[in-house]
Design a protein around this motif. Structure first.
Motif, short mmCIF file in Angstrom:
data_model
loop_
_atom_site.label_atom_id
_atom_site.label_comp_id
_atom_site.label_asym_id
_atom_site.label_seq_id
_atom_site.Cartn_x
_atom_site.Cartn_y
_atom_site.Cartn_z
N ASP A 1 -24.20 29.53 60.12
CA ASP A 1 -25.66 29.50 60.10
C ASP A 1 -26.19 29.95 61.47
OD1 ASP A 1 -25.42 27.36 61.85
OD2 ASP A 1 -26.04 25.85 60.39
N GLU B 1 -37.23 27.43 50.44
CA GLU B 1 -38.63 27.13 50.75
C GLU B 1 -39.37 26.61 49.52
OE1 GLU B 1 -40.07 30.78 52.43
OE2 GLU B 1 -38.47 30.68 53.94
N TRP C 1 -33.23 21.85 56.34
CA TRP C 1 -32.01 22.51 56.79
C TRP C 1 -32.23 23.28 58.10
CZ3 TRP C 1 -29.63 24.37 51.46
CH2 TRP C 1 -28.98 23.28 50.88
N ASN C 2 -33.47 23.67 58.37
CA ASN C 2 -33.72 24.30 59.68
C ASN C 2 -33.44 23.30 60.79
OD1 ASN C 2 -34.35 26.83 58.87
ND2 ASN C 2 -36.58 26.48 58.80
N GLU C 3 -33.68 22.03 60.50
CA GLU C 3 -33.46 20.99 61.52
C GLU C 3 -32.00 20.56 61.63
OE1 GLU C 3 -35.98 17.57 60.96
OE2 GLU C 3 -37.73 18.88 61.06
N ASN D 1 -27.12 28.41 63.94
CA ASN D 1 -26.59 27.66 65.09
C ASN D 1 -25.10 27.90 65.30
OD1 ASN D 1 -29.13 26.40 65.36
ND2 ASN D 1 -28.57 24.98 63.71
N ALA E 1 -35.81 24.18 53.07
CA ALA E 1 -35.73 25.08 54.24
C ALA E 1 -36.08 24.32 55.51
CB ALA E 1 -36.68 26.26 54.05
N GLN E 2 -37.14 23.50 55.45
CA GLN E 2 -37.54 22.74 56.65
C GLN E 2 -36.45 21.76 57.06
OE1 GLN E 2 -41.28 21.42 54.88
NE2 GLN E 2 -42.36 22.16 56.68
N THR F 1 -27.51 31.43 54.15
CA THR F 1 -27.91 30.18 54.83
C THR F 1 -29.42 30.14 55.08
OG1 THR F 1 -27.41 31.19 56.96
CG2 THR F 1 -25.67 29.85 55.96
N ASP F 2 -30.11 31.22 54.75
CA ASP F 2 -31.57 31.24 54.96
C ASP F 2 -32.27 31.75 53.70
OD1 ASP F 2 -30.64 33.80 55.02
OD2 ASP F 2 -31.86 34.46 56.71
#
Ligand code: N01
Length: 520
Positions: free
Chosen positions: A460, A352, A366-368, A462, A363-364, A346-347
């Motif tokens: 993930d 990126e 999905w980070n949100e 979260n 990445a940005q 998931t990371d």
């Protein structure tokens, strides 16, 4: 620097990328290129060469429906045979001419003005660029090894090897070895390494549930029947597929129904370890079966019971230049540390390198919002890009090849629809993506993955499960059967006539479109 302009660029030459290439070719989409940083086809089955590497999905299900393999030697296949199969498929369909190996994609960005993906590559130290109207991401979720963040690991003076980057020239004979991790890879390699190592310490953070592996060699009669009896292999595939789907019901809707599986696992522990009650206790999981991937092995527990093997469950405090210190203060000196600690799922660092329409990376984004997409395939903000084995497509009970083939149907229909309607730009609507994901999370609410009391790579940062397809795989086959253009914002316009009309009779192979159970 040379610039190459193609209609479709596929990244990755594993099952997904190769399958995409075959299906594109079969359907008359010939203007494509396949990029892969490795030296041949196979993806994860090329990269994972550790001793004992094998598939825990039955061989009959672990092949394309359009390239069934009547010659599998065993009911569960080992890595070299799967790797050969994949290369055989590439040969059979003439895909090698489309592949650029040793070509690493360092970055790819959507250029709105050109309506193209600009793909930066690196080959033998030389940078290059490919421009493509459509990008197919077939890099897979299990490609970037995860190295554990353990204090002092960089100070270790012996050898460190990740399970997915095995050094087959290293002689483990008589050596003191530590294996960190007890997942699918570790349980396959530990029994092999234990046979030759002087001493082997297995560092377990969480014990896995493991069912027996019903592996056997196929008889000559079976081989004959697979080759010569029409429909026999499809019928066997269908039977195995249907049996596996029963497990999907338990995993998603009724974890209590998995009790028989747990009993089977407990019997496996008893049979494999025998009288050593303390070792049995340490090897018995404390979460519900199915919460993490259910593994298959007959030799993991006997390996743990060997006199030269120690199952360490105290946790790792730190690594020193010469060994590992566990939390109880015990120091174990070793020559080699094997890290069987999985992958960045998931990371993944790959996220990126993919830059969408607003200059933001995957990445940005999905980070949100978490790792989400539409039907595991398209992501809002990333026009004309289809991800293979994307979010919410992973499985805990059957073959990923089935999911990949479902996505290939979707990919081909997306391209055919675009061609028929003159669509040059396709972006999934945010509302469609959100609705799809709300449906996934709703379906997951009673699942064992949510309620089974474990931490897993399915979740993930979260705590949301963004990797798995909940429920039956034939439902996924159904949802990806045809391209639902209404879920997308599309632009029609002039474009190069690069894709000729599909030749008559070249369609996707009736196998793929025929009932799910016949093609699992
Ligand atoms: O990786 P994993 P894998 N300190 O993530 C432990 C596929 N596969 O390479 O459980 C200590 O499953 C971690 O502990 P915990 C398959 O989809 C398929 O084995 O997180 N330990 C776990 O035990 C599979 O799911 C086949 O507490 C640490 C292990 O490392 C996927 O690949 C064969 C740690 C990682 O297990 C990945 O499997 C092989 C730390 N810091 C693999 N970090 C088939 O047969 C992690 N761990 C198809």
């Amino acid at each position: 620097m040379t610039t190459n302009d193609v209609e479709i660029a596929i990244i990755g030459a594993g099952f997904s990328g190769l399958g995409a290439a075959v299906r594109l070719k079969q359907n008359g989409f010939d203007d494509f290129v396949l990029l892969d940083r490795g030296r041949d086809f196979g993806g994860t089955w090329r990269d994972n060469t550790y001793p004992g590497a094998a598939c825990d999905v039955p061989s009959q299900l672990y092949s394309f429906s359009f390239a069934k393999n009547p010659t599998w030697s065993r009911s569960y296949s080992h890595q070299p045979e799967i790797h050969d199969y994949i290369n055989g498929v590439a040969d059979k369909f003439g895909i090698a001419a489309k592949a650029r190996f040793g070509t690493e994609v360092t970055r790819t960005e959507w250029n709105e003005d050109e309506g193209r993906w600009v793909i930066d590559t690196l080959q033998d130290g030389k940078t290059d660029q490919v421009r493509a109207r459509v990008l197919v991401g077939g890099v897979g979720p299990l490609c970037e090894p995860n190295l554990p963040d353990i204090e002092g690991i960089e100070s270790f003076e012996g050898k460190i090897v990740h399970s997915a980057r095995w050094d087959n020239d290293h002689d483990f004979g008589g050596q003191r070895v530590a294996v960190i991790g007890t997942g699918a890879s570790a349980i396959q390699l530990v029994p092999e390494v234990a046979k030759v190592a002087g001493r082997l310490d297995v560092y377990q953070r969480t014990a896995p549930w493991i069912v027996p592996r019903t592996e056997r060699a196929y008889s000559s009669v079976e081989h004959w029947a697979y080759k010569n009896v029409p429909g026999y292999q499809s019928a066997v595939r269908g039977g195995i597929y249907a049996a596996n789907e029963v497990v999907a019901f338990g995993l998603t809707y009724s974890p209590k129904a998995l009790k028989p599986v747990e009993l089977l696992c407990r019997a496996n522990i008893l049979r494999g370890i025998g009288r050593d009650a303390e070792l049995r206790r340490k090897a018995t999981p404390t979460f519900q079966v199915g919460c993490k991937r259910i593994l298959r092995s007959n030799d993991w527990y006997p390996a743990l019971a060997r006199p030269n093997v120690d199952l360490v469950t105290d946790g790792i405090e730190r690594i020193t230049p010469s060994g590992i210190v566990s939390r109880d203060g015990t120091v174990r000196e070793v020559d080699v540390i094997v890290v069987a600690t999985g992958f960045h799922v998931t990371d993944s660092p790959v996220f990126e390198k993919i830059i969408g329409k607003d200059g933001r990376s995957l990445a940005q984004v999905w980070n949100e919002i978490g790792m989400q997409g539409y039907k595991g395939s398209f992501v809002h903000g990333f026009p004309n890009m289809m991800l293979m084995v994307g979010p919410s497509t992973g499985l805990g009970h059957t073959s990923m090849v089935y999911m990949i083939e479902s996505q290939l149907n979707y990919l081909v229909d997306y391209l055919k629809t675009s061609r028929a309607l003159g669509i040059t730009r396709t972006e999934v609507k945010l509302s469609a993506q959100q609705e799809f994901n709300a449906g996934i999370q709703h379906k997951l609410r009673n699942s064992v993955w949510v309620n089974g009391g474990c931490a897993s790579w399915y979740k993930d940062a979260n705590g949301n499960i963004t990797t798995l397809w909940p429920g039956f795989t034939f439902a996924y086959r159904q949802t990806t059967r045809s391209f639902d253009v209404a879920a997308y914002d599309v632009t029609r316009g002039a474009r190069r006539p690069v894709a000729p009309a599909a030749p008559a009779g070249s369609a996707t192979g009736e196998d793929v479109a025929s009932p799910a159970t016949a093609n699992a």
